[in-house]
Design a protein around this motif. Structure first.
Motif, PDB file in Angstrom:
ATOM      1  N   GLY A  55       0.863  -1.188   0.000  1.00  0.00           N
ATOM      2  CA  GLY A  55       0.000   0.000   0.000  1.00  0.00           C
ATOM      3  C   GLY A  55       0.890   1.225   0.000  1.00  0.00           C
ATOM      4  O   GLY A  55       1.862   1.278   0.755  1.00  0.00           O
ATOM      5  N   ILE A  56       0.575   2.180  -0.861  1.00  0.00           N
ATOM      6  CA  ILE A  56       1.403   3.396  -0.893  1.00  0.00           C
ATOM      7  C   ILE A  56       0.533   4.628  -0.703  1.00  0.00           C
ATOM      8  O   ILE A  56      -0.652   4.631  -1.048  1.00  0.00           O
ATOM      9  N   ASP A  57       1.131   5.668  -0.146  1.00  0.00           N
ATOM     10  CA  ASP A  57       0.440   6.948  -0.026  1.00  0.00           C
ATOM     11  C   ASP A  57       1.434   8.073  -0.301  1.00  0.00           C
ATOM     12  O   ASP A  57       2.592   8.011   0.127  1.00  0.00           O
ATOM     13  N   ALA A  58       0.954   9.085  -0.994  1.00  0.00           N
ATOM     14  CA  ALA A  58       1.815  10.222  -1.323  1.00  0.00           C
ATOM     15  C   ALA A  58       2.326  10.913  -0.067  1.00  0.00           C
ATOM     16  O   ALA A  58       3.400  11.508  -0.071  1.00  0.00           O
ATOM     17  N   VAL A  59       1.553  10.820   1.020  1.00  0.00           N
ATOM     18  CA  VAL A  59       1.932  11.479   2.276  1.00  0.00           C
ATOM     19  C   VAL A  59       2.059  10.433   3.388  1.00  0.00           C
ATOM     20  O   VAL A  59       3.158  10.133   3.854  1.00  0.00           O
ATOM     21  N   GLY A  60       0.962   9.925   3.844  1.00  0.00           N
ATOM     22  CA  GLY A  60       0.980   8.927   4.918  1.00  0.00           C
ATOM     23  C   GLY A  60      -0.436   8.477   5.220  1.00  0.00           C
ATOM     24  O   GLY A  60      -1.381   8.827   4.498  1.00  0.00           O
ATOM     25  N   VAL A  61      -0.600   7.728   6.289  1.00  0.00           N
ATOM     26  CA  VAL A  61      -1.913   7.170   6.647  1.00  0.00           C
ATOM     27  C   VAL A  61      -2.895   8.316   6.939  1.00  0.00           C
ATOM     28  O   VAL A  61      -2.594   9.229   7.709  1.00  0.00           O
ATOM     29  N   ALA A  62      -4.060   8.254   6.306  1.00  0.00           N
ATOM     30  CA  ALA A  62      -5.162   9.209   6.544  1.00  0.00           C
ATOM     31  C   ALA A  62      -4.738  10.652   6.317  1.00  0.00           C
ATOM     32  O   ALA A  62      -5.205  11.562   7.001  1.00  0.00           O
ATOM     33  N   ALA A  63      -3.866  10.869   5.347  1.00  0.00           N
ATOM     34  CA  ALA A  63      -3.376  12.224   5.093  1.00  0.00           C
ATOM     35  C   ALA A  63      -4.403  13.086   4.356  1.00  0.00           C
ATOM     36  O   ALA A  63      -4.346  14.303   4.414  1.00  0.00           O
ATOM     37  N   GLY A  64      -5.333  12.448   3.667  1.00  0.00           N
ATOM     38  CA  GLY A  64      -6.336  13.194   2.901  1.00  0.00           C
ATOM     39  C   GLY A  64      -7.632  13.330   3.694  1.00  0.00           C
ATOM     40  O   GLY A  64      -7.622  13.388   4.932  1.00  0.00           O
ATOM     41  N   ALA A  65      -8.745  13.371   2.966  1.00  0.00           N
ATOM     42  CA  ALA A  65     -10.048  13.574   3.610  1.00  0.00           C
ATOM     43  C   ALA A  65     -10.334  12.526   4.679  1.00  0.00           C
ATOM     44  O   ALA A  65     -11.020  12.804   5.666  1.00  0.00           O
ATOM     45  N   ALA A  66      -9.788  11.328   4.512  1.00  0.00           N
ATOM     46  CA  ALA A  66     -10.082  10.248   5.467  1.00  0.00           C
ATOM     47  C   ALA A  66      -9.623  10.586   6.879  1.00  0.00           C
ATOM     48  O   ALA A  66     -10.133  10.022   7.844  1.00  0.00           O
ATOM     49  N   ARG A 191       4.552   8.730  -3.874  1.00  0.00           N
ATOM     50  CA  ARG A 191       3.484   9.214  -4.754  1.00  0.00           C
ATOM     51  C   ARG A 191       3.410   8.383  -6.026  1.00  0.00           C
ATOM     52  O   ARG A 191       4.439   8.138  -6.659  1.00  0.00           O
ATOM     53  N   ALA A 192       2.203   7.960  -6.377  1.00  0.00           N
ATOM     54  CA  ALA A 192       2.017   7.315  -7.683  1.00  0.00           C
ATOM     55  C   ALA A 192       2.006   8.410  -8.738  1.00  0.00           C
ATOM     56  O   ALA A 192       1.290   9.410  -8.596  1.00  0.00           O
ATOM     57  N   THR A 193       2.795   8.232  -9.774  1.00  0.00           N
ATOM     58  CA  THR A 193       2.827   9.231 -10.850  1.00  0.00           C
ATOM     59  C   THR A 193       2.206   8.681 -12.133  1.00  0.00           C
ATOM     60  O   THR A 193       1.960   9.448 -13.069  1.00  0.00           O
ATOM     61  N   GLY A 194       1.940   7.406 -12.169  1.00  0.00           N
ATOM     62  CA  GLY A 194       1.305   6.810 -13.338  1.00  0.00           C
ATOM     63  C   GLY A 194       0.680   5.484 -12.953  1.00  0.00           C
ATOM     64  O   GLY A 194       1.260   4.709 -12.187  1.00  0.00           O
ATOM     65  N   VAL A 200       2.328   0.316 -11.152  1.00  0.00           N
ATOM     66  CA  VAL A 200       2.165   1.662 -10.589  1.00  0.00           C
ATOM     67  C   VAL A 200       3.527   2.323 -10.641  1.00  0.00           C
ATOM     68  O   VAL A 200       4.490   1.831 -10.046  1.00  0.00           O
ATOM     69  N   ARG A 201       3.583   3.422 -11.375  1.00  0.00           N
ATOM     70  CA  ARG A 201       4.856   4.146 -11.422  1.00  0.00           C
ATOM     71  C   ARG A 201       4.911   5.119 -10.255  1.00  0.00           C
ATOM     72  O   ARG A 201       3.920   5.782  -9.942  1.00  0.00           O
ATOM     73  N   THR A 202       6.041   5.185  -9.575  1.00  0.00           N
ATOM     74  CA  THR A 202       6.214   6.173  -8.508  1.00  0.00           C
ATOM     75  C   THR A 202       7.377   7.080  -8.904  1.00  0.00           C
ATOM     76  O   THR A 202       8.012   6.867  -9.948  1.00  0.00           O
ATOM     77  N   GLU A 203       7.665   8.047  -8.038  1.00  0.00           N
ATOM     78  CA  GLU A 203       8.776   8.963  -8.366  1.00  0.00           C
ATOM     79  C   GLU A 203      10.112   8.224  -8.382  1.00  0.00           C
ATOM     80  O   GLU A 203      11.081   8.696  -8.960  1.00  0.00           O
ATOM     81  N   HIS A 204      10.166   7.051  -7.740  1.00  0.00           N
ATOM     82  CA  HIS A 204      11.468   6.371  -7.590  1.00  0.00           C
ATOM     83  C   HIS A 204      11.516   4.972  -8.181  1.00  0.00           C
ATOM     84  O   HIS A 204      12.496   4.264  -7.974  1.00  0.00           O
ATOM     85  N   GLU A 221      -8.959  12.663 -10.416  1.00  0.00           N
ATOM     86  CA  GLU A 221      -8.815  12.933 -11.859  1.00  0.00           C
ATOM     87  C   GLU A 221      -7.404  13.392 -12.220  1.00  0.00           C
ATOM     88  O   GLU A 221      -7.015  13.325 -13.388  1.00  0.00           O
ATOM     89  N   LEU A 222      -6.633  13.828 -11.226  1.00  0.00           N
ATOM     90  CA  LEU A 222      -5.242  14.181 -11.523  1.00  0.00           C
ATOM     91  C   LEU A 222      -4.395  12.921 -11.662  1.00  0.00           C
ATOM     92  O   LEU A 222      -3.456  12.858 -12.454  1.00  0.00           O
ATOM     93  N   LEU A 223      -4.741  11.912 -10.892  1.00  0.00           N
ATOM     94  CA  LEU A 223      -3.974  10.663 -10.932  1.00  0.00           C
ATOM     95  C   LEU A 223      -4.416   9.769 -12.101  1.00  0.00           C
ATOM     96  O   LEU A 223      -3.596   9.085 -12.709  1.00  0.00           O
ATOM     97  N   VAL A 224      -5.710   9.780 -12.379  1.00  0.00           N
ATOM     98  CA  VAL A 224      -6.239   8.950 -13.484  1.00  0.00           C
ATOM     99  C   VAL A 224      -6.952   9.904 -14.450  1.00  0.00           C
ATOM    100  O   VAL A 224      -8.172  10.069 -14.405  1.00  0.00           O
ATOM    101  N   PRO A 225      -6.189  10.549 -15.338  1.00  0.00           N
ATOM    102  CA  PRO A 225      -6.761  11.642 -16.155  1.00  0.00           C
ATOM    103  C   PRO A 225      -7.950  11.221 -17.014  1.00  0.00           C
ATOM    104  O   PRO A 225      -8.794  12.057 -17.329  1.00  0.00           O
ATOM    105  N   GLU A 226      -8.065   9.940 -17.361  1.00  0.00           N
ATOM    106  CA  GLU A 226      -9.217   9.561 -18.204  1.00  0.00           C
ATOM    107  C   GLU A 226     -10.550   9.681 -17.450  1.00  0.00           C
ATOM    108  O   GLU A 226     -11.616   9.602 -18.048  1.00  0.00           O
TER     109      GLU A 226
END
Ligand SMILES: Cc1cc2nc3c(=O)[nH]c(=O)nc-3n(C[C@H](O)[C@H](O)[C@H](O)COP(=O)(O)OP(=O)(O)OC[C@H]3O[C@@H](n4cnc5c(N)ncnc54)[C@H](O)[C@@H]3O)c2cc1C
Length: 375
Positions: A55-66, A191-194, A200-204, A221-226
């Motif tokens: 499991g990956i997160d751009a920041v950490g556990v519950a960093a977003g709305a959750a 962070r997933a970049t693709g 899953v592509r990440t920055e590293h 929609e930023l992560l999955v532009p379609e």
């Protein structure tokens, strides 16, 4: 607006430290996003025998709305039960509402220390809304769900006795710690970049996985532009006060068709959110820091409508996503790639359901939850 840092009332600085992933990795399943949805997905995947989970997160556990929400665990979806009946038919609406009620109890079973069964109030701000409350109650009662008329200090409306409130960050941290104890590899600052089937592509580096499950609500929609034409990111904002002995709100409340909502914690502090419609164009944004206009509305309404005089201690915002038809987006993009989000401001319960549904589809090939939420 007083200068307060953008920090949710729930944040006690006791973050669960996660390593970052600095290269390539492989797993049977890779879950992107460690909010309530992603962590429910991971738990279900482990229960279903997943051999290896990342499991990956751009920041950490519950960093977003959750980790930055109002903490309400409400029956149903963003559409009130009677509206859901109209839009998806009675049988399906009843099954969905029943499932959300079961999911509230499941969340309470998972983390009893983070959940309180309080019931919830929907209070009407106009005669039209009171009529709508009555219509909701009539449909719920006809369909076998508990719902009572209510008149009290908060106003008139309905009481849904099975609803609850939770401490959202505590819940997510507990789920994450348990998942790691069961062998899941969780990474923060990754962070997933693709996103593509199997990768899953990440920055590293690249994470290769048979199942890729994207559990991101705001900024999806930023992560999955379609998906850009289907989900749209908005900011939701809240504030919290010091203990407010001048008021007593035993139930969490939603008002003005859910645009405003609040709850009072056992220590007397009041958490109040909403006002998105007061600056509707400006709030369609991926920027999550609080804004002057909405915070001023919240402050004024707190002081007048709610009658709270205690000092304001916290102000914060976070990103969520909306769909046009108010139904969550739950999409199988093929070859093991599943994506979900767009809970229209009410994702604590439905997100957990859909996270589980994605794991069920991945590991058993079918899911009753998925069937109900798939168009
Ligand atoms: C102020 C506010 C009040 C709310 N109140 C309620 C409420 O009372 N009840 C309710 O049911 N709902 C409420 N909601 C909505 C609810 O919080 C969300 O719908 C729900 O938390 C979504 O959870 P999630 O796990 O799906 O997504 P998120 O919480 O959005 O989590 C996604 C995670 O993915 C990570 N991420 C994002 N992009 C990437 C990337 N590219 N790579 C890796 N990781 C990434 C983020 O850092 C985040 O941790 C509220 C929301 C807000 C903002």
């Amino acid at each position: 607006m007083t200068a307060l840092p953008d920090r949710p009332r729930w944040d006690d600085h006791d973050d669960l430290p996660l390593p970052s992933l600095d290269g390539d990795a492989t797993a049977e399943v890779c879950v992107v996003g460690l909010g309530g949805t992603g962590l429910s997905c991971i738990r279900e995947a482990l229960d279903l025998g997943a051999a290896s989970v990342i499991g990956i997160d751009a920041v950490g556990v519950a960093a977003g709305a959750a980790g930055r929400n109002g903490g309400l665990l409400l029956s149903g979806t963003a559409e009130y039960h009677h509206d859901l009946v109209r839009s998806v038919g009675r049988e399906r609406a009843v099954a969905i509402t029943r499932m959300t009620n079961e999911q509230i109890r499941r969340i309470a079973d998972e983390v009893p220390e983070a959940v309180r069964f309080t019931g919830s109030l929907r209070i009407a701000a106009s005669p039209e809304e009171l009529e709508d409350c009555a219509a909701q109650r009539a449909q719920m009662v006809a369909d076998g769900f508990a719902c009572e008329s209510y008149a009290g200090p908060e106003g008139r409306g309905i009481l849904i006795p099975g609803d609850a409130v939770m401490h959202p960050i505590r819940r997510c941290r507990t789920l994450a710690a348990r998942a790691m104890a069961r062998g899941a590899r969780l990474f923060g600052r990754t962070r997933a970049t693709g996103i593509a089937p199997g990768a899953v592509r990440t920055e590293h580096g690249t994470i290769r996985a048979r199942h890729v499950i994207v559990c991101v609500d705001g900024r999806l929609e930023l992560l999955v532009p379609e998906l850009a034409g289907e989900v749209r990111t908005a900011r939701l904002q809240m504030l919290a006060t010091a203990p407010a002995p001048e008021v007593s709100f035993p139930h969490p409340v939603s008002l003005r068709f859910g645009y405003d909502y609040w709850q009072q914690l056992p220590d007397g502090c009041v958490l109040f959110g909403g006002g998105r419609d007061k600056a509707i164009d400006a709030e369609w944004t991926a920027i999550s820091t609080p804004s002057e206009v909405v915070q001023e509305y919240l402050t004024h309404t707190l002081r007048t409508t709610l009658g709270v005089h205690a000092p304001i201690t916290h102000r914060w915002g976070a990103a969520v996503a909306y769909t046009e038809n108010h139904r969550p987006l739950f999409r199988d993009l093929g070859d093991g790639l599943q994506v979900m989000g767009g809970y229209c401001g009410t994702g604590n319960v439905v997100g957990a359901l859909l996270g589980r549904a994605a794991a069920q589809r991945a590991f058993t090939g079918r899911s009753v939850i998925a069937d109900l939420f798939t168009e």
